[in-house]
Design a protein around this motif. Structure first.
Motif, short mmCIF file in Angstrom:
data_model
loop_
_atom_site.label_atom_id
_atom_site.label_comp_id
_atom_site.label_asym_id
_atom_site.label_seq_id
_atom_site.Cartn_x
_atom_site.Cartn_y
_atom_site.Cartn_z
N SER A 19 30.07 24.82 26.30
CA SER A 19 29.79 23.90 27.41
C SER A 19 29.29 24.66 28.63
O SER A 19 28.35 24.23 29.30
N ALA A 20 29.93 25.80 28.91
CA ALA A 20 29.52 26.61 30.06
C ALA A 20 28.09 27.12 29.88
O ALA A 20 27.35 27.28 30.85
N HIS A 21 27.70 27.39 28.63
CA HIS A 21 26.34 27.84 28.38
C HIS A 21 25.33 26.78 28.79
O HIS A 21 24.30 27.08 29.41
N GLU A 22 25.62 25.52 28.46
CA GLU A 22 24.71 24.44 28.83
C GLU A 22 24.58 24.35 30.35
O GLU A 22 23.48 24.17 30.88
N GLU A 23 25.71 24.50 31.05
CA GLU A 23 25.66 24.47 32.51
C GLU A 23 24.90 25.69 33.03
O GLU A 23 24.14 25.61 34.00
N GLY A 24 25.12 26.84 32.38
CA GLY A 24 24.43 28.07 32.79
C GLY A 24 22.93 27.96 32.64
O GLY A 24 22.17 28.43 33.48
N VAL A 25 22.49 27.31 31.56
CA VAL A 25 21.05 27.10 31.36
C VAL A 25 20.50 26.25 32.49
O VAL A 25 19.41 26.51 33.02
#
Length: 379
Positions: free
Chosen positions: A179-185
């Motif tokens: 989930s954090a990866h999606e926000e990071g993108v």
């Protein structure tokens, strides 16, 4: 209704408080990752900004947090000793072009999920250090700016410690990372837009030249930079201790040939060999057994001495890719230059074929190399 036993209420209150604190810990982790991506994007553009004034940030951010996060979590954040620093991160993200009204509600959803997991799962002890979580990043997040930003952030040891604590409390850390990866993108794109930088990195020369047997099946970033070894290892999620261990494994596989082993490790393409070893370990393959073939099959000795390093790297890659019973160097050779010139791909990473589930969530593996070009007319 049964009368509660003495202390039962206290125990429930303790568990609920722990669940909230764990959720807040997850919020801090996701926001730390988002801020790491912001810093990395601005640093690469040579426009990294200092954090805004702490007191002013705290005053401005408190209203946003109260409005956009569930009250239980917002209250815990505002009461935390690190609130001024967290407020600075939030205001820096907003200043960089990140929409807090979009990211904070999603972070709140992550926190709710974490809270429910803590309540539902019995506490278990499973302590892992930084290396274990670097491996988890490699297996969970695709290569790219988010993963590199996490591993290169000064806060990485603290992030790894937070992941370990969350894991001990029964939280699915890999789900949080995804989930954090999606926000990071999203953060990466928002900051890139403000900096007038391209949202999608141009395929680097190293990525193009590595296309072929060296990277088949591996997760390679489009902006791979083999000229900067420290960064290349970071891009491939190889921790310093893993790199040292893989180096030692190569030397142990070639007893009495330390100089030749060092040529492999010193080669520009060593990070790709290390990535191959890490990938094999993740699949439970006997890496040391494969490497031992370098001493048994010494066909790499044949040829000009000046090209020994290149032949050794190719032999090491062949030894790792092929089954233990298959001779190193056997089989048809692929002209990677020709493959690149005829490929419709714009980079070394292609999406997985429809209907084939990826081995790990969020990882886009390098597509398999095509068959060798048959004889006939050539252009």
């Amino acid at each position: 209704m049964a009368t509660p036993t003495p202390g039962a209420g206290d125990a429930f209150a303790e568990a609920a408080a722990e669940a909230v604190q764990t959720s807040v810990m997850a919020i801090r982790l996701v926001l730390a990752i988002a801020d790491a991506v912001r810093r990395q994007q601005q640093k690469m553009a040579g426009k990294e900004e200092e954090l805004p004034d702490a007191e002013k940030s705290a005053a401005e951010a408190s209203g946003e947090v109260k409005r956009l996060l569930p009250s239980t979590f917002s209250a815990a954040l505002l009461e935390g000793a690190d609130w001024p620093q967290l407020a600075q991160q939030l205001m820096a993200l907003r200043s960089a072009g990140v929409d807090l009204e979009t990211i904070l509600p999603r972070v709140g959803e992550i926190a709710v999920t974490v809270r429910d997991q803590v309540v539902a799962n019995a506490e278990r002890v499973a302590r892992e250090g930084t290396d274990g979580w670097a491996k988890a990043l490699r297996e969970t997040l695709p290569a790219g700016p988010v993963r590199e930003a996490i591993l290169s952030s000064p806060a990485w040891p603290e992030m790894a410690a937070t992941m370990a604590k969350l894991d001990e409390r029964g939280v699915d850390v890999r789900a949080i990372l995804a989930s954090a990866h999606e926000e990071g993108v999203g953060v990466d794109r928002a900051v890139a837009k403000v900096l007038a930088a391209a949202e999608v990195p141009t395929t680097s020369r190293d990525a193009k030249l590595s296309y072929g047997p060296m990277t088949t099946g591996l997760d390679i970033p489009k902006d791979l930079d083999l000229g900067d070894r420290e960064r290349a290892l970071r891009q491939l999620a190889i921790s310093p201790s893993e790199n040292q261990r893989f180096t030692r494994m190569v030397r142990e596989a070639m007893p009495g040939r330390e100089r030749e082993a060092d040529l492999i490790v010193a080669a520009r393409q060593w990070p790709l060999v290390a990535a191959r070893m890490a990938d094999m370990e993740g699949r439970g393959a006997p890496v040391a057994e494969h490497l031992a073939r370098l001493s048994k099959d010494t066909s790499w000795e044949q040829g000009p001495r000046s090209q020994m390093g290149r032949r050794l790297v190719q032999a090491a890659n062949d030894a790792l890719r092929k089954s233990v019973g298959e001779p190193v160097g056997s089989g048809p050779r692929v002209n990677t230059a020709a493959a690149r010139s005829t490929s419709s791909s714009v980079g070394p990473i292609k999406a997985a074929a429809k209907g084939a589930a990826p081995a790990t969530p969020g990882v886009a593996a390098h597509r398999e190399a095509g068959p060798a070009v048959k004889g006939g007319k050539t252009r």
